[in-house]
Design a protein around this motif. Structure first.
Motif, mmCIF file in Angstrom:
data_model
loop_
_atom_site.group_PDB
_atom_site.id
_atom_site.type_symbol
_atom_site.label_atom_id
_atom_site.label_comp_id
_atom_site.label_asym_id
_atom_site.label_seq_id
_atom_site.Cartn_x
_atom_site.Cartn_y
_atom_site.Cartn_z
ATOM 1 N N PHE A 1 30.215 -41.442 -7.627
ATOM 2 C CA PHE A 1 30.527 -42.654 -6.877
ATOM 3 C C PHE A 1 30.570 -42.338 -5.385
ATOM 4 O O PHE A 1 30.040 -43.083 -4.562
ATOM 5 N N ARG A 2 31.215 -41.235 -5.046
ATOM 6 C CA ARG A 2 31.377 -40.862 -3.640
ATOM 7 C C ARG A 2 30.023 -40.617 -2.975
ATOM 8 O O ARG A 2 29.821 -40.963 -1.812
ATOM 9 N N SER A 3 29.090 -40.028 -3.690
ATOM 10 C CA SER A 3 27.764 -39.770 -3.133
ATOM 11 C C SER A 3 26.808 -40.938 -3.369
ATOM 12 O O SER A 3 25.609 -40.827 -3.120
ATOM 13 N N ARG A 4 27.383 -42.040 -3.876
ATOM 14 C CA ARG A 4 26.657 -43.308 -4.061
ATOM 15 C C ARG A 4 25.478 -43.189 -5.024
ATOM 16 O O ARG A 4 24.444 -43.874 -4.849
ATOM 17 N N GLN A 5 25.655 -42.393 -6.067
ATOM 18 C CA GLN A 5 24.648 -42.341 -7.121
ATOM 19 C C GLN A 5 24.959 -43.430 -8.140
ATOM 20 O O GLN A 5 25.107 -43.183 -9.338
ATOM 21 N N ILE A 6 25.082 -44.636 -7.636
ATOM 22 C CA ILE A 6 25.518 -45.779 -8.434
ATOM 23 C C ILE A 6 24.729 -47.013 -8.017
ATOM 24 O O ILE A 6 24.010 -47.009 -7.022
ATOM 25 N N HIS A 7 24.862 -48.069 -8.797
ATOM 26 C CA HIS A 7 24.321 -49.368 -8.409
ATOM 27 C C HIS A 7 25.282 -50.450 -8.884
ATOM 28 O O HIS A 7 26.120 -50.214 -9.758
ATOM 29 N N TYR A 8 25.140 -51.620 -8.296
ATOM 30 C CA TYR A 8 25.996 -52.741 -8.685
ATOM 31 C C TYR A 8 25.293 -53.558 -9.752
ATOM 32 O O TYR A 8 24.161 -54.014 -9.559
ATOM 33 N N ASP A 9 25.964 -53.735 -10.878
ATOM 34 C CA ASP A 9 25.426 -54.499 -11.998
ATOM 35 C C ASP A 9 25.879 -55.946 -11.855
ATOM 36 O O ASP A 9 27.057 -56.256 -12.067
ATOM 37 N N ASP A 10 24.957 -56.832 -11.493
ATOM 38 C CA ASP A 10 25.307 -58.240 -11.266
ATOM 39 C C ASP A 10 25.846 -58.916 -12.515
ATOM 40 O O ASP A 10 26.713 -59.786 -12.425
ATOM 41 N N GLN A 11 25.329 -58.536 -13.664
ATOM 42 C CA GLN A 11 25.759 -59.180 -14.903
ATOM 43 C C GLN A 11 27.173 -58.759 -15.292
ATOM 44 O O GLN A 11 28.017 -59.595 -15.611
ATOM 45 N N LYS A 12 27.448 -57.467 -15.238
ATOM 46 C CA LYS A 12 28.782 -56.966 -15.594
ATOM 47 C C LYS A 12 29.764 -57.072 -14.438
ATOM 48 O O LYS A 12 30.972 -56.960 -14.629
ATOM 49 N N ASP B 1 32.457 -56.881 -0.069
ATOM 50 C CA ASP B 1 32.205 -56.840 1.374
ATOM 51 C C ASP B 1 33.080 -55.814 2.095
ATOM 52 O O ASP B 1 32.756 -55.388 3.202
ATOM 53 N N ASN B 2 34.204 -55.439 1.463
ATOM 54 C CA ASN B 2 35.118 -54.476 2.075
ATOM 55 C C ASN B 2 34.944 -53.066 1.504
ATOM 56 O O ASN B 2 35.863 -52.248 1.554
ATOM 57 N N ASN B 3 33.754 -52.824 0.978
ATOM 58 C CA ASN B 3 33.338 -51.464 0.591
ATOM 59 C C ASN B 3 34.156 -50.842 -0.533
ATOM 60 O O ASN B 3 34.292 -49.616 -0.594
ATOM 61 N N PHE B 4 34.687 -51.669 -1.418
ATOM 62 C CA PHE B 4 35.318 -51.150 -2.622
ATOM 63 C C PHE B 4 34.261 -51.006 -3.709
ATOM 64 O O PHE B 4 33.354 -51.834 -3.829
ATOM 65 N N PHE B 5 34.397 -49.953 -4.509
ATOM 66 C CA PHE B 5 33.604 -49.820 -5.717
ATOM 67 C C PHE B 5 34.413 -50.435 -6.857
ATOM 68 O O PHE B 5 35.604 -50.144 -7.001
ATOM 69 N N ILE B 6 33.778 -51.265 -7.654
ATOM 70 C CA ILE B 6 34.449 -51.877 -8.809
ATOM 71 C C ILE B 6 34.145 -51.011 -10.022
ATOM 72 O O ILE B 6 33.041 -51.019 -10.564
ATOM 73 N N VAL B 7 35.140 -50.232 -10.436
ATOM 74 C CA VAL B 7 34.973 -49.312 -11.560
ATOM 75 C C VAL B 7 35.136 -50.048 -12.879
ATOM 76 O O VAL B 7 34.390 -49.837 -13.839
ATOM 77 N N LYS B 8 36.116 -50.933 -12.944
ATOM 78 C CA LYS B 8 36.377 -51.745 -14.136
ATOM 79 C C LYS B 8 36.760 -53.155 -13.691
ATOM 80 O O LYS B 8 37.335 -53.351 -12.611
ATOM 81 N N CYS B 9 36.486 -54.113 -14.542
ATOM 82 C CA CYS B 9 36.854 -55.496 -14.256
ATOM 83 C C CYS B 9 37.006 -56.217 -15.583
ATOM 84 O O CYS B 9 36.145 -56.085 -16.466
ATOM 85 N N LYS B 10 38.112 -56.936 -15.747
ATOM 86 C CA LYS B 10 38.254 -57.705 -16.983
ATOM 87 C C LYS B 10 39.150 -58.914 -16.759
ATOM 88 O O LYS B 10 40.069 -58.893 -15.935
ATOM 89 N N ASP B 11 38.843 -59.969 -17.498
ATOM 90 C CA ASP B 11 39.666 -61.175 -17.494
ATOM 91 C C ASP B 11 40.605 -61.108 -18.683
ATOM 92 O O ASP B 11 40.219 -60.637 -19.762
ATOM 93 N N LEU B 12 41.819 -61.557 -18.486
ATOM 94 C CA LEU B 12 42.804 -61.483 -19.558
ATOM 95 C C LEU B 12 43.870 -62.555 -19.385
ATOM 96 O O LEU B 12 44.006 -63.152 -18.315
ATOM 97 N N VAL B 13 44.589 -62.787 -20.473
ATOM 98 C CA VAL B 13 45.728 -63.700 -20.445
ATOM 99 C C VAL B 13 46.924 -62.946 -21.009
ATOM 100 O O VAL B 13 46.842 -62.347 -22.087
ATOM 101 N N TRP B 14 48.019 -62.955 -20.275
ATOM 102 C CA TRP B 14 49.232 -62.283 -20.727
ATOM 103 C C TRP B 14 50.095 -63.191 -21.580
ATOM 104 O O TRP B 14 50.207 -64.400 -21.309
ATOM 105 N N ARG B 15 50.727 -62.589 -22.571
ATOM 106 C CA ARG B 15 51.853 -63.240 -23.245
ATOM 107 C C ARG B 15 53.087 -63.000 -22.372
ATOM 108 O O ARG B 15 53.082 -62.139 -21.504
ATOM 109 N N ARG B 16 54.119 -63.753 -22.619
ATOM 110 C CA ARG B 16 55.338 -63.585 -21.823
ATOM 111 C C ARG B 16 55.856 -62.148 -21.926
ATOM 112 O O ARG B 16 56.332 -61.584 -20.948
#
Length: 201
Positions: A181-192, A39-54
């Motif tokens: 990305f800047r010229s918005r030649q992109i789309h949002y992938d709901d699955q990824k 909603d705040n107009n960020f493009f999500i280039v990468k996204c991942k879930d992870l768990v850190w070790r200490r």
């Protein structure tokens, strides 16, 4: 049209955003934060879930291991002016390795500044009173469990992106994908749950 052309002429900036374990533990909150990013107009280039070790937490927060600081309560109580920050560091390290988190690589004009404004002040008490609509103002619990992390400078963004996304080449992305990305030649992938180039559909 002139305004659009001028806006599109600004190069996008990359920043790291992390949703901390206290928020990831609540799926509805995590979904709300993801939507807040969109909603705040960020493009999500990468996204991942992870768990850190200490050890991962210790490496990421190494610069804080010897921090000298004093909180507001210590000031009021008249305790020594400087207090060893190792207690704060240990608490942060333990918390960040206590459960799953989500890391985002975000792009936007002035992404670092915009994400930090959206997060709100680090101290939750201050966020609730000075930026109640911010993420920390709404969802933060304590100064450690404050929902999100974000890079605070271009230098830290580069370092932190490399830490969380070691296979990502910032220079290559800026050269080849940023203009698209800047010229918005992109789309949002709901699955990824990321933005991808239109040619990658």
């Amino acid at each position: 049209m002139l305004l659009t052309a001028r806006r599109l002429s600004k190069v996008l900036q990359l920043t790291l955003a992390v949703i901390k374990p206290d928020a990831v533990a609540h799926p509805v909150m995590l979904e709300a934060l993801h939507q807040r990013i969109l909603d705040n107009n960020f493009f999500i280039v990468k996204c991942k879930d992870l768990v850190w070790r200490r050890q991962d937490s210790e490496r990421f927060y190494a610069e804080h291991s010897g921090v000298i600081w004093r909180g507001s309560w210590e000031k009021r109580l008249g305790t020594p002016a400087l207090e060893d920050g190792r207690f704060f560091y240990q608490r942060l390290v333990e918390f960040m390795s206590s459960g799953p988190m989500r890391a985002y690589l975000l792009a936007r004009e002035d992404a670092i500044r915009h994400w930090r404004e959206l997060m709100g002040p680090t101290k939750v008490f201050r966020a609730r009173y000075t930026a109640p609509e911010s993420i920390r103002g709404q969802f933060g619990l304590t100064d450690t469990r404050n929902t999100t992390h974000g890079s605070d400078s271009i230098e830290s963004a580069r370092r932190e992106i490399d830490f969380f996304f070691p296979d990502f080449c910032m220079e290559e992305w800026m050269d080849k994908e940023e203009p698209l990305f800047r010229s918005r030649q992109i789309h949002y992938d709901d699955q990824k749950q990321i933005h991808t180039l239109s040619t990658q559909s």
